[in-house]
Design an enzyme around this catalytic site. Sequence first.
Site, short mmCIF file in Angstrom:
data_model
loop_
_atom_site.label_atom_id
_atom_site.label_comp_id
_atom_site.label_asym_id
_atom_site.label_seq_id
_atom_site.Cartn_x
_atom_site.Cartn_y
_atom_site.Cartn_z
N LYS A 21 -0.27 -120.07 58.26
CA LYS A 21 -0.34 -119.49 56.91
C LYS A 21 1.02 -118.94 56.49
O LYS A 21 1.49 -119.20 55.38
CB LYS A 21 -1.41 -118.39 56.90
N ARG A 25 5.84 -119.80 52.91
CA ARG A 25 7.30 -119.85 52.79
C ARG A 25 7.77 -121.25 52.42
O ARG A 25 8.72 -121.42 51.64
CB ARG A 25 7.94 -119.36 54.09
N GLY A 66 -1.94 -110.87 50.32
CA GLY A 66 -0.87 -109.89 50.35
C GLY A 66 0.49 -110.55 50.55
O GLY A 66 1.50 -110.13 49.97
N ARG A 123 -4.54 -102.65 48.12
CA ARG A 123 -3.48 -102.63 49.16
C ARG A 123 -2.17 -102.05 48.63
O ARG A 123 -1.81 -102.25 47.47
CB ARG A 123 -3.30 -104.04 49.73
N SER A 143 7.30 -104.59 59.14
CA SER A 143 6.58 -105.50 58.25
C SER A 143 7.45 -106.69 57.87
O SER A 143 8.49 -106.54 57.23
CB SER A 143 6.15 -104.77 56.98
N GLN A 155 6.53 -108.84 55.79
CA GLN A 155 6.39 -109.05 54.34
C GLN A 155 7.46 -108.25 53.59
O GLN A 155 8.06 -108.75 52.64
CB GLN A 155 4.99 -108.64 53.88
N ASP A 165 -2.13 -109.54 63.49
CA ASP A 165 -3.35 -110.06 62.87
C ASP A 165 -4.44 -110.41 63.90
O ASP A 165 -5.54 -110.79 63.52
CB ASP A 165 -3.03 -111.33 62.06
C1 S3P Z 1 2.74 -111.82 57.26
C2 S3P Z 1 3.07 -110.61 57.80
C3 S3P Z 1 2.10 -109.64 58.32
C4 S3P Z 1 0.72 -110.27 58.53
C5 S3P Z 1 0.32 -111.16 57.39
C6 S3P Z 1 1.33 -112.27 57.19
C7 S3P Z 1 3.80 -112.72 56.75
O1 S3P Z 1 1.98 -108.57 57.41
O2 S3P Z 1 -0.25 -109.27 58.72
O3 S3P Z 1 -0.94 -111.73 57.66
O4 S3P Z 1 3.54 -113.91 56.52
O5 S3P Z 1 4.93 -112.24 56.58
P1 S3P Z 1 2.98 -107.31 57.47
O6 S3P Z 1 4.33 -107.85 57.34
O7 S3P Z 1 2.64 -106.43 56.31
O8 S3P Z 1 2.70 -106.66 58.79
#
Ligand code: S3P
Length: 446
Positions: free
Chosen positions: A26, A31, A99, A127, A172, A174, A324
Amino acid sequence: MEPVFSPHRFIASAPLTGSLRVPGDKSISHRALMFAGLAVGESCITGLLEGEDVLATAGAMRQLGAQIERSDDGIWRVHGAGLGSLLEPERALDMGNSGTSTRLMMGLLASHAITATFVGDASLSGRPMNRVITPLSQMGASFEASRGGTLPLMVRGINPAIPITYRLPIASAQVKSAVLLAGLNTPGITRVIEPVATRDHTERMLRGFGATLEIGEENGERVIGVHGEADLQPMDVVVPGDPSSAAFFMVAAAIIPGSDLVIENVGLNPTRAGIVTVLKQMGARIEELNLREVGGEPVADLRVRHSVLTGVDVDPDIVPSMVDEFPVLFVAAALAQGTTRTTGLEELRVKESDRIAVMAAALEAAGAMVEEREDGLTIHGTGGTPLRGTANAPVATHLDHRIAMSMAIAGLVSRDGVEIDDIAPIATSFPNFMELLAKAGNEGDR
Ligand code: S3P
């Protein structure tokens, strides 16, 4: 509109055998679509995860001007809009449950002189987005968010934005990625300091698309700098299988007596493979076969055989590499011999649901012995004896795909079965989960 629930009861399973292939990763799929959407020219993506979250990213990138098509052979062809040339979307960007799509795209838009609104489902709308609003505001973008820094949210990007050096206050990927993506269209070098390493797909793939990144270490912390006003070239991407999806089958094969299952083509990037390490510490029999590289990421076929697991204290340092996978690890712990203690899991409370509280309630409802603390769960396992299962009320999944799949696996090792209130959210990350479960010898046999 009233939500429509798809309940399902998962019952005790025959051993899992044979081999299966989980869908594409995913994180990498999001990306690939975004970066291809920024490059000028055609990129082909093979093995893209066709789950709802990734389709939300595809839809949003189209609204920003990328041309994205799926051919009959399953290959996705993307003609990028070009970095710096994104179009202002005419309608709100609907990010569904995702998210990752939301936070990464907030970063992308922050350094383009356009305005856009993000909306999402009830889970996503709860969130926290301040974690990206804070650094992106320092770069010059402005935001109007709903109360508490949530969706619906409007971003007003700026060009040129200001390059910053940002030290992540939480581990994080993200947030890291949002800042780096904003940095792509910002003059100068934008830096992120990571006290704890998180998944590095953004860095790996951006280099593939031709961006210049400097990655080093200062005082034991990872420092990533991206050179702005990048010239992204199209690239063909092969997406490896998602270790987070494979984890459900790893745990299922480890705890269902008689199982001997091969999960093919699993991405084993060290920033993602913590679940394999912890399951092995618990005594799981997992062999990595045919180690190779796919799309710049380490990949293997995993052979998993049943064994009696033993409880462990999970090292909090490993959390980012399996953030996760805790819901399904809790299920493994519930069947292990002795006690498993997890700590340092505060971030789990702000995922698609509060995964500490929701898993504690769900496992207790299924007959497991669980103690909840602010930063994790302590679980006293049955030593292999099946869980009682849920008698009356179905387990509440709170629009969280990983809760639904984790409790599905719990149902496979239960006396009375586990009823899930809604399996529809599984389609966000693993559309053929039910089919693969049946194929591996479960539901179809009963
Ligand atoms: C992800 C980062 C994680 C993960 C999410 C996917 C990503 O979140 O929980 O399912 O693709 O960068 P966080 O970066 O908020 O921990």
